[in-house]
Design an enzyme around this catalytic site. Structure first.
Site, PDB file in Angstrom:
ATOM      1  N   GLY A  21       0.676  -1.166   0.010  1.00 14.37           N
ATOM      2  CA  GLY A  21       0.102  -0.072   0.010  1.00 14.37           C
ATOM      3  C   GLY A  21       0.702   1.341   0.037  1.00 14.37           C
ATOM      4  O   GLY A  21       2.170   1.086   0.229  1.00 14.37           O
TER       5      GLY A  21
ATOM      6  N   CYS B 297       6.701  -0.729   6.701  1.00 11.84           N
ATOM      7  CA  CYS B 297       6.215   0.251   5.809  1.00 11.84           C
ATOM      8  C   CYS B 297       7.477   1.002   4.930  1.00 11.84           C
ATOM      9  O   CYS B 297       8.744   0.900   5.339  1.00 11.84           O
ATOM     10  CB  CYS B 297       6.004   1.373   6.959  1.00 11.84           C
ATOM     11  SG  CYS B 297       5.379   2.996   6.295  1.00 11.84           S
ATOM     12  N   LEU B 298       7.070   1.208   3.602  1.00 10.02           N
ATOM     13  CA  LEU B 298       7.977   1.852   2.772  1.00 10.02           C
ATOM     14  C   LEU B 298       8.599   3.037   3.340  1.00 10.02           C
ATOM     15  O   LEU B 298       9.788   3.438   2.736  1.00 10.02           O
ATOM     16  CB  LEU B 298       7.436   2.142   1.397  1.00 10.02           C
ATOM     17  CG  LEU B 298       6.737   0.918   0.664  1.00 10.02           C
ATOM     18  CD1 LEU B 298       5.902   1.268  -0.646  1.00 10.02           C
ATOM     19  CD2 LEU B 298       7.667  -0.075   0.426  1.00 10.02           C
TER      20      LEU B 298
ATOM     21  N   HIS C  75      -3.567   0.716   8.343  1.00  7.04           N
ATOM     22  CA  HIS C  75      -2.013   1.375   8.260  1.00  7.04           C
ATOM     23  C   HIS C  75      -2.047   2.425   7.507  1.00  7.04           C
ATOM     24  O   HIS C  75      -1.388   3.606   7.537  1.00  7.04           O
ATOM     25  CB  HIS C  75      -1.086   0.224   7.883  1.00  7.04           C
ATOM     26  CG  HIS C  75       0.232   0.204   7.643  1.00  7.04           C
ATOM     27  ND1 HIS C  75       1.352   0.119   8.287  1.00  7.04           N
ATOM     28  CD2 HIS C  75       0.706   1.320   6.581  1.00  7.04           C
ATOM     29  CE1 HIS C  75       2.501   0.746   7.910  1.00  7.04           C
ATOM     30  NE2 HIS C  75       2.262   1.475   6.986  1.00  7.04           N
ATOM     31  N   GLU C  76      -2.865   2.435   6.142  1.00  3.45           N
ATOM     32  CA  GLU C  76      -2.429   3.379   5.242  1.00  3.45           C
ATOM     33  C   GLU C  76      -3.315   4.715   5.784  1.00  3.45           C
ATOM     34  O   GLU C  76      -2.927   5.723   5.446  1.00  3.45           O
ATOM     35  CB  GLU C  76      -3.195   2.879   3.790  1.00  3.45           C
ATOM     36  CG  GLU C  76      -2.177   1.833   3.133  1.00  3.45           C
ATOM     37  CD  GLU C  76      -1.013   2.236   3.040  1.00  3.45           C
ATOM     38  OE1 GLU C  76      -0.547   3.409   2.950  1.00  3.45           O
ATOM     39  OE2 GLU C  76       0.023   1.340   3.368  1.00  3.45           O
TER      40      GLU C  76
ATOM     41  N   HIS D 205      -1.573   6.987   7.621  1.00  5.46           N
ATOM     42  CA  HIS D 205      -0.560   7.751   7.175  1.00  5.46           C
ATOM     43  C   HIS D 205      -1.146   9.394   6.734  1.00  5.46           C
ATOM     44  O   HIS D 205      -0.498  10.304   6.608  1.00  5.46           O
ATOM     45  CB  HIS D 205      -0.145   7.344   5.769  1.00  5.46           C
ATOM     46  CG  HIS D 205       0.929   6.293   5.801  1.00  5.46           C
ATOM     47  ND1 HIS D 205       2.407   6.769   6.448  1.00  5.46           N
ATOM     48  CD2 HIS D 205       1.088   4.927   5.460  1.00  5.46           C
ATOM     49  CE1 HIS D 205       3.089   5.583   6.435  1.00  5.46           C
ATOM     50  NE2 HIS D 205       2.436   4.719   5.984  1.00  5.46           N
TER      51      HIS D 205
ATOM     52  N   GLN E  49       3.230   9.752   1.732  1.00  7.86           N
ATOM     53  CA  GLN E  49       4.479   9.210   1.591  1.00  7.86           C
ATOM     54  C   GLN E  49       5.331   9.658   0.607  1.00  7.86           C
ATOM     55  O   GLN E  49       6.525   9.566   0.258  1.00  7.86           O
ATOM     56  CB  GLN E  49       4.315   7.859   1.505  1.00  7.86           C
ATOM     57  CG  GLN E  49       3.730   7.144   2.959  1.00  7.86           C
ATOM     58  CD  GLN E  49       3.763   5.623   2.904  1.00  7.86           C
ATOM     59  OE1 GLN E  49       2.789   5.147   2.094  1.00  7.86           O
ATOM     60  NE2 GLN E  49       4.714   4.961   3.088  1.00  7.86           N
TER      61      GLN E  49
HETATM   62 NI    NI Z   1       3.355   2.678   5.855  1.00  9.54          NI
END
Ligand code: NI
Length: 176
Positions: free
Chosen positions: A47, A100-101, A142-143, A146, A52
């Site tokens: 995701g 997480c990226l 999670h997304e 953000h 981000q």
């Molecule tokens: Ni993330």
């Protein structure tokens, strides 16, 4: 189409509360979403949220077929969600080693609500609503975080269950 650099933890742009999208079906929104998918796939992610890549909008994408990052994870449909919301439907929870990226090379154990209903809009402004359980809920939540400037590292069950993926894998921690 373009792969964008992904901001990493410590960048204050990851800590902002994002703004609602006000115009749908525009060329710039289509381009942004294409770029986000390209960026997510290039990084093997499940995701990605617009903040981000430094875009302060309430827009997320996710989708899991098979990703090397989560070899045992169940599939989650490819989804674009704009201006999302959700409600928790039961006390059920699920924990997993999240990554997480924006926190590359690391994992941490987080427990979240696992039975939710979420909603939002697609690129054309059509409403989407789903009731979800388990991994699908975790990916969404999670997304969603953000969009409010929250990272999974803020939600660790135990700060000792956090570390570099390689070390955690070597010690066997990721299997527990
Ligand atoms: Ni993330």
């Amino acid at each position: 189409m373009a792969v964008h650099p992904i901001l990493r933890i410590g960048d204050p742009r990851l800590r902002r509360v994002a703004e609602p999208v006000t115009e749908f079906a525009t060329d710039s929104l289509h381009t942004l979403i294409s770029d986000m998918f390209e960026t997510m796939h290039a990084a093997d992610g499940a995701g990605l949220a617009a903040p981000q890549i430094g875009i302060n909008l309430r827009l997320m994408i996710f989708g899991v077929e098979a990703t090397p990052r989560y070899p045992d994870a169940e599939a989650v449909p490819k989804t674009v969600l704009i201006n999302p919301g959700y409600e928790v439907l039961s006390d059920a929870t699920a924990g997993m080693w999240e990554g997480c990226l924006s926190v590359p090379g690391m994992r941490g154990y987080v427990t979240r609500s696992s039975h939710i209903r979420y909603w939002g809009f697609d690129v054309n402004g059509e409403r989407i609503e789903r009731e979800t359980n388990g991994y699908h809920s975790i990916v969404f939540l999670h997304e969603y975080d953000h969009l409010d400037g929250i990272l999974y590292t803020d939600r660790l069950d135990d700060s000792r269950r956090f570390g570099f993926t390689e070390e955690l894998a070597m010690s066997g921690a990721l299997e527990t």
